[in-house]
Write a protein that holds these residues in place. Structure first.
Motif, PDB file in Angstrom:
ATOM      1  N   VAL A   1      33.871  35.406  23.870  1.00 26.54           N
ATOM      2  CA  VAL A   1      33.633  35.826  22.792  1.00 26.54           C
ATOM      3  C   VAL A   1      32.449  35.755  21.281  1.00 26.54           C
ATOM      4  CG1 VAL A   1      34.904  37.553  20.356  1.00 26.54           C
ATOM      5  CG2 VAL A   1      35.933  36.803  22.814  1.00 26.54           C
ATOM      6  N   GLY A   2      31.314  36.249  21.227  1.00 26.09           N
ATOM      7  CA  GLY A   2      30.348  36.207  20.929  1.00 26.09           C
ATOM      8  C   GLY A   2      29.515  35.079  21.560  1.00 26.09           C
ATOM      9  N   ALA A   3      28.996  35.956  22.538  1.00 29.26           N
ATOM     10  CA  ALA A   3      28.415  34.939  23.942  1.00 29.26           C
ATOM     11  C   ALA A   3      27.227  34.077  23.308  1.00 29.26           C
ATOM     12  CB  ALA A   3      28.574  35.699  25.394  1.00 29.26           C
ATOM     13  N   GLY A   4      26.092  35.580  22.671  1.00 31.29           N
ATOM     14  CA  GLY A   4      25.088  34.888  22.440  1.00 31.29           C
ATOM     15  C   GLY A   4      24.006  35.799  23.652  1.00 31.29           C
ATOM     16  N   ASN A   5      23.063  35.207  24.391  1.00 30.78           N
ATOM     17  CA  ASN A   5      22.898  35.645  25.135  1.00 30.78           C
ATOM     18  C   ASN A   5      23.848  34.465  26.575  1.00 30.78           C
ATOM     19  OD1 ASN A   5      21.619  32.790  25.484  1.00 30.78           O
ATOM     20  ND2 ASN A   5      20.093  32.878  25.589  1.00 30.78           N
ATOM     21  N   GLY A   6      24.325  33.887  26.286  1.00 30.57           N
ATOM     22  CA  GLY A   6      25.047  33.655  27.830  1.00 30.57           C
ATOM     23  C   GLY A   6      25.540  31.807  27.773  1.00 30.57           C
ATOM     24  N   ASN A   7      24.767  31.070  26.513  1.00 32.28           N
ATOM     25  CA  ASN A   7      25.400  30.203  26.862  1.00 32.28           C
ATOM     26  C   ASN A   7      26.536  29.146  27.499  1.00 32.28           C
ATOM     27  OD1 ASN A   7      23.908  27.211  27.209  1.00 32.28           O
ATOM     28  ND2 ASN A   7      24.628  26.839  24.446  1.00 32.28           N
ATOM     29  N   ALA A   8      27.634  29.934  27.403  1.00 36.17           N
ATOM     30  CA  ALA A   8      28.850  29.739  27.702  1.00 36.17           C
ATOM     31  C   ALA A   8      28.940  30.802  29.034  1.00 36.17           C
ATOM     32  CB  ALA A   8      30.147  29.407  27.446  1.00 36.17           C
ATOM     33  N   SER A   9      28.470  32.116  28.860  1.00 36.21           N
ATOM     34  CA  SER A   9      29.224  32.514  29.911  1.00 36.21           C
ATOM     35  C   SER A   9      28.307  32.341  31.261  1.00 36.21           C
ATOM     36  CB  SER A   9      28.567  34.013  29.522  1.00 36.21           C
ATOM     37  OG  SER A   9      29.238  34.679  28.233  1.00 36.21           O
ATOM     38  N   LEU A  10      26.824  31.719  31.599  1.00 33.34           N
ATOM     39  CA  LEU A  10      26.449  31.728  32.630  1.00 33.34           C
ATOM     40  C   LEU A  10      27.398  30.672  33.201  1.00 33.34           C
ATOM     41  CD1 LEU A  10      24.313  33.184  31.345  1.00 33.34           C
ATOM     42  CD2 LEU A  10      22.527  32.395  32.044  1.00 33.34           C
ATOM     43  N   PRO A  11      27.395  29.667  32.995  1.00 39.84           N
ATOM     44  CA  PRO A  11      27.979  28.163  33.450  1.00 39.84           C
ATOM     45  C   PRO A  11      29.203  28.586  34.029  1.00 39.84           C
ATOM     46  CG  PRO A  11      27.665  27.871  32.030  1.00 39.84           C
ATOM     47  CD  PRO A  11      26.743  29.233  31.877  1.00 39.84           C
ATOM     48  N   ALA A  12      30.006  29.453  33.295  1.00 39.37           N
ATOM     49  CA  ALA A  12      31.497  29.691  33.653  1.00 39.37           C
ATOM     50  C   ALA A  12      31.461  31.041  35.155  1.00 39.37           C
ATOM     51  CB  ALA A  12      32.130  30.760  32.523  1.00 39.37           C
ATOM     52  N   ALA A  13      30.497  32.422  35.185  1.00 35.17           N
ATOM     53  CA  ALA A  13      29.982  33.453  36.292  1.00 35.17           C
ATOM     54  C   ALA A  13      29.700  32.295  37.796  1.00 35.17           C
ATOM     55  CB  ALA A  13      28.976  33.306  36.125  1.00 35.17           C
TER      56      ALA A  13
ATOM     57  N   PRO B   1      17.737  32.836  21.304  1.00 36.03           N
ATOM     58  CA  PRO B   1      17.287  31.945  22.370  1.00 36.03           C
ATOM     59  C   PRO B   1      16.765  30.795  22.230  1.00 36.03           C
ATOM     60  CG  PRO B   1      17.597  34.581  22.798  1.00 36.03           C
ATOM     61  CD  PRO B   1      17.533  34.339  21.037  1.00 36.03           C
ATOM     62  N   ILE B   2      15.904  30.532  21.400  1.00 33.62           N
ATOM     63  CA  ILE B   2      15.140  29.120  21.823  1.00 33.62           C
ATOM     64  C   ILE B   2      15.718  28.145  21.380  1.00 33.62           C
ATOM     65  CG2 ILE B   2      13.102  29.555  19.739  1.00 33.62           C
ATOM     66  CD1 ILE B   2      12.120  29.002  23.137  1.00 33.62           C
ATOM     67  N   MET B   3      16.707  28.434  20.532  1.00 35.48           N
ATOM     68  CA  MET B   3      17.231  27.155  19.828  1.00 35.48           C
ATOM     69  C   MET B   3      18.266  26.687  20.631  1.00 35.48           C
ATOM     70  SD  MET B   3      18.038  28.551  16.015  1.00 35.48           S
ATOM     71  CE  MET B   3      18.701  25.971  15.477  1.00 35.48           C
ATOM     72  N   VAL B   4      18.831  28.204  22.074  1.00 32.50           N
ATOM     73  CA  VAL B   4      19.494  27.156  23.348  1.00 32.50           C
ATOM     74  C   VAL B   4      18.626  26.229  23.859  1.00 32.50           C
ATOM     75  CG1 VAL B   4      21.299  28.636  24.801  1.00 32.50           C
ATOM     76  CG2 VAL B   4      21.267  29.290  23.062  1.00 32.50           C
ATOM     77  N   GLU B   5      17.753  26.936  24.725  1.00 30.17           N
ATOM     78  CA  GLU B   5      16.865  26.583  25.227  1.00 30.17           C
ATOM     79  C   GLU B   5      16.617  24.845  24.782  1.00 30.17           C
ATOM     80  OE1 GLU B   5      16.493  27.158  28.489  1.00 30.17           O
ATOM     81  OE2 GLU B   5      17.236  29.002  28.043  1.00 30.17           O
ATOM     82  N   THR B   6      15.961  25.045  24.028  1.00 36.38           N
ATOM     83  CA  THR B   6      15.656  23.546  22.848  1.00 36.38           C
ATOM     84  C   THR B   6      16.815  22.511  22.795  1.00 36.38           C
ATOM     85  OG1 THR B   6      13.703  24.598  21.931  1.00 36.38           O
ATOM     86  CG2 THR B   6      14.440  22.524  21.387  1.00 36.38           C
ATOM     87  N   PHE B   7      17.640  22.660  22.423  1.00 36.71           N
ATOM     88  CA  PHE B   7      19.022  21.620  21.840  1.00 36.71           C
ATOM     89  C   PHE B   7      20.112  22.485  22.355  1.00 36.71           C
ATOM     90  CE2 PHE B   7      17.631  23.346  17.966  1.00 36.71           C
ATOM     91  CZ  PHE B   7      18.845  23.772  17.107  1.00 36.71           C
ATOM     92  N   LEU B   8      20.773  23.684  22.100  1.00 34.53           N
ATOM     93  CA  LEU B   8      21.944  23.924  22.517  1.00 34.53           C
ATOM     94  C   LEU B   8      22.832  24.126  23.447  1.00 34.53           C
ATOM     95  CD1 LEU B   8      21.933  26.755  19.393  1.00 34.53           C
ATOM     96  CD2 LEU B   8      23.042  24.295  19.434  1.00 34.53           C
ATOM     97  N   LEU B   9      21.895  23.984  24.714  1.00 35.58           N
ATOM     98  CA  LEU B   9      21.794  23.877  26.500  1.00 35.58           C
ATOM     99  C   LEU B   9      23.342  23.064  26.827  1.00 35.58           C
ATOM    100  CD1 LEU B   9      20.806  26.342  28.159  1.00 35.58           C
ATOM    101  CD2 LEU B   9      19.596  24.575  29.622  1.00 35.58           C
TER     102      LEU B   9
END
Length: 278
Positions: free
Chosen positions: A57-69, A28-36
Motif C-alpha cells: 500500500v502506497g507502493a510508489g515505484n516498488g521499493n518494497a514490491s519488487l523485492p517481495a516479488a 524515483p531518484i530519491m529511492v535510487e540515491t538513498f532509500l533503496l
C-alpha cells in the motif's frame, strides 16, 4: 433547460492535490540515491515467501514490491500516483519481475475483504491524510492470521523533524488531516489498530545516508525531488518567504549532519512494526 454541474468532493480535491505533490519532483531518484535499502528490510522482516498474496500500500515505484516479488510471492503494488506506478512497471520489466500495478487510494482500497496474506506499507500509507480510515482499510484487506507490516518515519527522527520545520511555511491543512510521522509512534499505531493486530515486532532503526558530500546538498536534493518539500517551498515563495525557507532547511541540514563538513552523514530513524491480524 437547466444543467446540473457536478463539482469534485472535498476528498477528491484533497487526493488530487496529493497525487500532484507526489508526481512533482523526482521521487524515483530519491529511492535510487538513498532509500533503496529500505525495501529489502521490510520484506525480510515480514517473512514474505513464494506463493503468498502480498499487497503493498502506497507502493510508489516498488521499493518494497519488487523485492517481495523476487521471493516468488504474488504481489499487488497499489499507489495513488500513476507516474510512480509507471516507473515501477519500468523497473519491474528491467528486473524481469511479474507483479500487478494498481492505482489505489489507501483510504479506499479497491480490494476484497481478507484477500491478502501480507499487507505492507513502506513509508507510503503514512502519508494518507486520515489515519484511522487508512488503518481500517489495511486490516480489512488482510486475512485473519495474516501479516500487517509497516515501516514509517518517526516523529522525533530526521523526517519527523523536517516536517516540523516545514510546518510554519506550509498552508493550513484541511480539518481532520493528521501529520504523517505519527505513524512512527508506537502509541499512535496501537490506538489506530485497537487490538485488531497482535504486534510481534516493534523496533526503531535508522537508515544511514552517506550519498551527499556536503550537508546542505541533502536539503537541495529534497527541494529538487521530494514532493512535500517542493510543495511547501512553493507556498513559502507565494508568501514572499522563500529565502527564509531556504535558510531554515540549510540550518536543519547542518544540525542533523552526523558527519563532517565535506563528508556528510545523516541518520533517518524509522519504526518497523510487524503484526498478525487477529
Amino acid at each position: 433547460m437547466s444543467q446540473t454541474i457536478s463539482t469534485p468532493s472535498a476528498d477528491q480535491q484533497l487526493k488530487a492535490k496529493h497525487r500532484a505533490i507526489w508526481a512533482s519532483g523526482d521521487y524515483p531518484i530519491m529511492v535510487e540515491t538513498f532509500l533503496l535499502p529500505l525495501g529489502p528490510r521490510i520484506v525480510e522482516a515480514s517473512g514474505i515467501a513464494a506463493g503468498q498474496r502480498v499487497l503493498d500500500v502506497g507502493a510508489g515505484n516498488g521499493n518494497a514490491s519488487l523485492p517481495a516479488a523476487a521471493t516468488g510471492a504474488r504481489v499487488t503494488a497499489g499507489d495513488l500516483t500513476p507516474e510512480l506506478l509507471a516507473d515501477g512497471r519500468r523497473r519491474a520489466a528491467v528486473a524481469g519481475l511479474d507483479l500487478e500495478w494498481v492505482e489505489a487510494d489507501a483510504e479506499h482500497l479497491p480490494f476484497e475483504d481478507a484477500s491478502y496474506d501480507v499487507v505492507m506499507s513502506l513509508i507510503g500509507a503514512m502519508f494518507a491524510p486520515h489515519h484511522q480510515v487508512t488503518a481500517d482499510e489495511l486490516v480489512r484487506v488482510t486475512r485473519p492470521g495474516g501479516t500487517i507490516a509497516l515501516l514509517s518515519w518517526t516523529p522525533g527522527g530526521l523526517v519527523g523533524e523536517l516536517f516540523r520545520m516545514m510546518k510554519p511555511f506550509a498552508p493550513t491543512p484541511p480539518p481532520g488531516v493528521q501529520p504523517p510521522p505519527l505513524w512512527g509512534s508506537e502509541e499512535h499505531l496501537r490506538g489506530l489498530f485497537g487490538g485488531r493486530v497482535d504486534f510481534s515486532t516493534v523496533r526503531r532503526d535508522v537508515l544511514e545516508v552517506t550519498a551527499f558530500a556536503r550537508p546542505r546538498d541533502f536539503g537541495e536534493h529534497f527541494k529538487a525531488n521530494y514532493g512535500p518539500t517542493i510543495a511547501v517551498r512553493a507556498n513559502a515563495e507565494r508568501e514572499g518567504r522563500a529565502a527564509e525557507f531556504d535558510a531554515a532547511i540549510d540550518d536543519f541540514c547542518d544540525r542533523w549532519n552526523r558527519g563532517t563538513a565535506d563528508r556528510a552523514r545523516f541518520e533517518m530513524e524509522y519504526l518497523l512494526t510487524i503484526g498478525t491480524r487477529t
